[in-house]
Structures are given as structure tokens and as C-alpha cells.
Design a protein around this motif. Sequence first.
Motif, PDB file in Angstrom:
ATOM      1  N   UNK A  36       0.814  -1.210   0.000  1.00  0.00           N
ATOM      2  CA  UNK A  36       0.000   0.000   0.000  1.00  0.00           C
ATOM      3  C   UNK A  36       0.845   1.256   0.000  1.00  0.00           C
ATOM      4  N   UNK A  37       1.933   1.211   0.787  1.00  0.00           N
ATOM      5  CA  UNK A  37       2.823   2.371   0.811  1.00  0.00           C
ATOM      6  C   UNK A  37       3.470   2.584  -0.549  1.00  0.00           C
ATOM      7  N   UNK A  38       3.869   1.468  -1.190  1.00  0.00           N
ATOM      8  CA  UNK A  38       4.475   1.588  -2.521  1.00  0.00           C
ATOM      9  C   UNK A  38       3.473   2.160  -3.523  1.00  0.00           C
ATOM     10  N   UNK A  39       2.207   1.663  -3.430  1.00  0.00           N
ATOM     11  CA  UNK A  39       1.187   2.204  -4.342  1.00  0.00           C
ATOM     12  C   UNK A  39       0.958   3.682  -4.079  1.00  0.00           C
ATOM     13  N   UNK A  40       0.953   4.060  -2.788  1.00  0.00           N
ATOM     14  CA  UNK A  40       0.753   5.473  -2.451  1.00  0.00           C
ATOM     15  C   UNK A  40       1.897   6.323  -2.987  1.00  0.00           C
ATOM     16  N   UNK A  41       3.127   5.828  -2.800  1.00  0.00           N
ATOM     17  CA  UNK A  41       4.265   6.566  -3.330  1.00  0.00           C
ATOM     18  C   UNK A  41       4.189   6.667  -4.849  1.00  0.00           C
ATOM     19  N   UNK A  42       3.786   5.550  -5.489  1.00  0.00           N
ATOM     20  CA  UNK A  42       3.627   5.596  -6.941  1.00  0.00           C
ATOM     21  C   UNK A  42       2.553   6.581  -7.363  1.00  0.00           C
ATOM     22  N   UNK A  43       1.433   6.571  -6.589  1.00  0.00           N
ATOM     23  CA  UNK A  43       0.359   7.514  -6.909  1.00  0.00           C
ATOM     24  C   UNK A  43       0.811   8.954  -6.710  1.00  0.00           C
ATOM     25  N   UNK A  44       1.580   9.190  -5.634  1.00  0.00           N
ATOM     26  CA  UNK A  44       2.094  10.546  -5.410  1.00  0.00           C
ATOM     27  C   UNK A  44       3.047  10.959  -6.525  1.00  0.00           C
ATOM     28  N   UNK A  45       3.877  10.009  -6.960  1.00  0.00           N
ATOM     29  CA  UNK A  45       4.785  10.314  -8.074  1.00  0.00           C
ATOM     30  C   UNK A  45       4.000  10.643  -9.331  1.00  0.00           C
ATOM     31  N   UNK A  46       2.983   9.813  -9.622  1.00  0.00           N
ATOM     32  CA  UNK A  46       2.153  10.089 -10.794  1.00  0.00           C
ATOM     33  C   UNK A  46       1.421  11.411 -10.649  1.00  0.00           C
ATOM     34  N   UNK A  47       0.997  11.718  -9.401  1.00  0.00           N
ATOM     35  CA  UNK A  47       0.314  12.989  -9.177  1.00  0.00           C
ATOM     36  C   UNK A  47       1.255  14.161  -9.431  1.00  0.00           C
ATOM     37  N   UNK A  48       2.498  14.021  -8.967  1.00  0.00           N
ATOM     38  CA  UNK A  48       3.475  15.083  -9.218  1.00  0.00           C
ATOM     39  C   UNK A  48       3.735  15.236 -10.715  1.00  0.00           C
ATOM     40  N   UNK A  49       3.849  14.099 -11.399  1.00  0.00           N
ATOM     41  CA  UNK A  49       4.053  14.167 -12.845  1.00  0.00           C
ATOM     42  C   UNK A  49       2.850  14.787 -13.541  1.00  0.00           C
ATOM     43  N   UNK A  50       1.642  14.399 -13.081  1.00  0.00           N
ATOM     44  CA  UNK A  50       0.431  14.985 -13.668  1.00  0.00           C
ATOM     45  C   UNK A  50       0.371  16.486 -13.396  1.00  0.00           C
ATOM     46  N   UNK A  51       0.801  16.868 -12.176  1.00  0.00           N
ATOM     47  CA  UNK A  51       0.817  18.296 -11.853  1.00  0.00           C
ATOM     48  C   UNK A  51       1.774  19.048 -12.772  1.00  0.00           C
ATOM     49  N   UNK A  52       2.945  18.443 -13.030  1.00  0.00           N
ATOM     50  CA  UNK A  52       3.895  19.076 -13.935  1.00  0.00           C
ATOM     51  C   UNK A  52       3.314  19.175 -15.349  1.00  0.00           C
ATOM     52  N   UNK A  53       2.640  18.082 -15.779  1.00  0.00           N
ATOM     53  CA  UNK A  53       2.024  18.117 -17.105  1.00  0.00           C
ATOM     54  C   UNK A  53       0.934  19.183 -17.182  1.00  0.00           C
ATOM     55  N   UNK A  54       0.122  19.259 -16.107  1.00  0.00           N
ATOM     56  CA  UNK A  54      -0.929  20.280 -16.090  1.00  0.00           C
ATOM     57  C   UNK A  54      -0.335  21.686 -16.129  1.00  0.00           C
ATOM     58  N   UNK A  55       0.789  21.861 -15.419  1.00  0.00           N
ATOM     59  CA  UNK A  55       1.444  23.167 -15.444  1.00  0.00           C
ATOM     60  C   UNK A  55       1.923  23.488 -16.855  1.00  0.00           C
ATOM     61  N   UNK A  56       2.508  22.463 -17.518  1.00  0.00           N
ATOM     62  CA  UNK A  56       2.945  22.681 -18.899  1.00  0.00           C
ATOM     63  C   UNK A  56       1.760  22.982 -19.802  1.00  0.00           C
ATOM     64  N   UNK A  57       0.659  22.223 -19.622  1.00  0.00           N
ATOM     65  CA  UNK A  57      -0.529  22.469 -20.433  1.00  0.00           C
ATOM     66  C   UNK A  57      -1.097  23.856 -20.174  1.00  0.00           C
ATOM     67  N   UNK A  58      -1.047  24.272 -18.890  1.00  0.00           N
ATOM     68  CA  UNK A  58      -1.557  25.605 -18.563  1.00  0.00           C
ATOM     69  C   UNK A  58      -0.741  26.687 -19.272  1.00  0.00           C
ATOM     70  N   UNK A  59       0.584  26.494 -19.306  1.00  0.00           N
ATOM     71  CA  UNK A  59       1.424  27.454 -20.013  1.00  0.00           C
ATOM     72  C   UNK A  59       1.103  27.456 -21.505  1.00  0.00           C
ATOM     73  N   UNK A  60       0.908  26.250 -22.070  1.00  0.00           N
ATOM     74  CA  UNK A  60       0.569  26.168 -23.491  1.00  0.00           C
ATOM     75  C   UNK A  60      -0.773  26.822 -23.770  1.00  0.00           C
ATOM     76  N   UNK A  61      -1.751  26.562 -22.864  1.00  0.00           N
ATOM     77  CA  UNK A  61      -3.070  27.189 -23.048  1.00  0.00           C
ATOM     78  C   UNK A  61      -2.962  28.703 -22.960  1.00  0.00           C
ATOM     79  N   UNK A  62      -2.129  29.177 -22.012  1.00  0.00           N
ATOM     80  CA  UNK A  62      -1.950  30.628 -21.886  1.00  0.00           C
ATOM     81  C   UNK A  62      -1.341  31.206 -23.152  1.00  0.00           C
ATOM     82  N   UNK A  63      -0.342  30.481 -23.707  1.00  0.00           N
ATOM     83  CA  UNK A  63       0.274  30.962 -24.936  1.00  0.00           C
ATOM     84  C   UNK A  63      -0.725  30.947 -26.092  1.00  0.00           C
ATOM     85  N   UNK A  64      -1.504  29.850 -26.188  1.00  0.00           N
ATOM     86  CA  UNK A  64      -2.505  29.773 -27.245  1.00  0.00           C
ATOM     87  C   UNK A  64      -3.583  30.839 -27.067  1.00  0.00           C
ATOM     88  N   UNK A  65      -3.967  31.077 -25.793  1.00  0.00           N
ATOM     89  CA  UNK A  65      -4.969  32.107 -25.532  1.00  0.00           C
ATOM     90  C   UNK A  65      -4.444  33.480 -25.925  1.00  0.00           C
TER      91      UNK A  65
END
Length: 410
Positions: free
Chosen positions: A167-196
Motif C-alpha cells: 500500500x505504501x508503494x502504491x501510495x508513493x507511486x500515486x504521489x509520483x504520478x500525481x506530481x508528474x500529472x501536476x507538472x504536465x498540467x502546469x505545462x498544459x496551462x502554459x501552453x493554453x496561456x500561450x494559445x490564448x
Amino acid sequence: MTSPPIAVPWIPPVLYAAVLLGGGYHAAVSDGPVHTARAAGFASGLVLLLLLEPAEHRRFRHGTPRGAAAALAAVRVVLFSVVALLDGSGVSRALFVLVPFRAHLAFGRRAGLLSGAGCVVLLVTGYTVWVPAWWVRAAYVSDLLMFVLALALALSMAAVAVREQAGRARLEGALTELEQSHELLSDFALQVAELSTASERGRVAREIHDSLGHHLTAVAIQLEKAEAFRTLDPPAAAKAVSDARWSAGRALSEVRESVGALRDARPFSLTRALADLVRHLGDERLTVTLEVTGDESGYDAASLTALYRAAQEALTNAHRHGRATRIEVSAAYGESSARLVVADNGRGFPASPNAARPSRTGYGIRGMRERVELLGGRVDIEDRPTVGRSSGAVVTMTVPRTPLLAGSPA
């Protein structure tokens, strides 16, 4: 492969300390003679076991390799056996509970069960060899049952620890994926801002061309007309100057209306704007008519504004480039879409894109199409041919009706 670090590292040291205290207490209160060498060997074996734990943790901080785990398990079994042989109290038999516990953690559930069964067989074999008819003696049978119970508890604890680690490993994996998703969302937000930003630049460019460009073009036409008729037809020249003044004032008014719309001022009315535009565009050489059917109240301001800008571009093309003498404007507000048609009797569109006036792919036409298509509409442009020549053009603009949000102005 590497086995994960032990989930509850405090269990083995606590058990070693308990066995050491129990054996020492038994030796102290026993009536028999004290065997110093035997007691020293007993204590030395437990000390070695105690030192083995932190040494393993320091050497393998992130998990013990399978080969090393197997070798350490064999060393512990040997030390457990030596301590048990040197222990006169019998409490050291509890050390063997750690064998299936560690095997389950390092090698899985099957290894834990097999090692637990091996410990039971080893204990039964020892009783059989050294204790005659042990099975009829309640103390030994009780010890065996308690040992089996302790093994069951140890295996259960190991299973819980494994699940906790997973469970701890899954949680750590989920947190890692969440951090990666957050980074992707930040990149997407920058792209959306540029496109906007790019989209807003395009919108402002179209707004400048369709609004101010139209009126400045009209001013230029009227001033050219005033210059041409200054001596030949002074009243016509004065009318041209008046129309030019109106176009300049209208451009200023539209800028103010745009700012007012941002401040929640009176909503834009396409019918009113078209009527005002047609009234001031017509003169003795150009007849402009307007026909309106339906109710515009169900349409949003963006759609109505797009139709108005497109109408401005079509009227400018017909008047200045098409040299039309009659322009018919019709607006129809339907239940599902609104249609605006600008038809003229001018020269129509040239066959070559290099002609003197803008073609169907000119900046103004392209801006008109982009503005309407962004709203899900379309622009159709066609000539009205007669025998041997073109007789004007028909520009049809259609936008779908979008449901208004609650509380938004009609």
C-alpha cells in the motif's frame, strides 16, 4: 531481485532481548550448577543476532538482495539453533518464529509457509530424539501448540506488513504520478496561456480590421469623393465630407461600445447596428436596403458581433471594390441559426487572385471566415453571373444559435 526492507524492524531486537533476559533469569534462579561457558555462548549468540540487524540495515538500506537474504537467513537459523542448544530454559525456541516471518517478507507467502512447516518438523524431531514419549507429556504438547500458534501469528503479522508495504508503494507511486500529472498540467496551462494569447492577438487584429479598418476605408472613400466633386458638385462633396465625419464618429462610438460591453453596458444589438450602418452608407449613387426577420434576443453578443463585422467587410468590398450601385442586406434570426446575406450588383469577384481588388482569400475575407467559423458558423461567397459577365456577389454568413447562460444578457 531485491526484497524490501523489513516493515517492522523493531520486532527481532525485542525478541532477542526478551530471550536473553528470560535465559539469564532462568540461569539465576535455577538450583542446578551454573555453566559459565554455556551461559557465555548463549549470550554471545544473542549479541551476534542483535548486531546482525543494524549491520544488515546499514548495508542494504533499500532492501536486501535475494541472495544476501538467503545467506543471512541461513546464518540466523544456525545462530538460533546454537542459542537453543545452550539455553536451559527453553524460551529460545521462540526465536524460530522469526524464520517464517522473515521468509514471508523476503521471499513471499509460500516461502513463509514452507519455512514455518520446517520449523514445526524440526521441533517435533528434536522432541522425538531427546524427549522419550514427549507426546504424552502435557508440558511438551503445550509448548508445541504454543509454538504453532506463535508461527501463525508471525505469518499473519508478516502478511499485514507485506500489504502495508504494498500500500505504501502504491501510495508513493500515486504521489509520483500525481506530481508528474501536476507538472504536465502546469505545462498544459502554459501552453493554453500561450494559445490564448495568440488567439487574443488574432481576435484584436480582426477587431481592428473589421471595425476601425471598415470605417477608415469609408472615410478614405468619402474624402476621395469629396475631392473629386469639390468643384463639379459641391453639395455631393459636402455630403461626402459629412459621411466621412460620421464614419470617424462611428469608429469612435464602436470603440466606446466595446469598452462599455466589458463594463456590462447595454448589450449589442445587431439590428440596430445594421440599420445605423445602412442609413449612413447609402447616398444618391448607392442604394442600400435592409430587411430583418425574426428576433435576435435569443442570440449571444459574440455571434451578433461576428455577423456585424462580417457585414461591414462585405459592404466595404461591394462599395469600394465591386463598384456596386445597389446593395441588399437581409438578416434572418431563426430558431437554430441566424443568417445574414449581403448581395450587390457590382463587378463580382475576379477570377485571378492577383486582381486589383481583394479576392476570396484576402485578409478581410479570411478574417471574416475565421471570426464566423470560430463560432461554429460558415461564410459562403459566390458571384451572381449574367450572360457573359458577372453581375455582383452574394455573401452569406450563418452562425448557430448558442443557448445563453443563466443570468447573461440576451
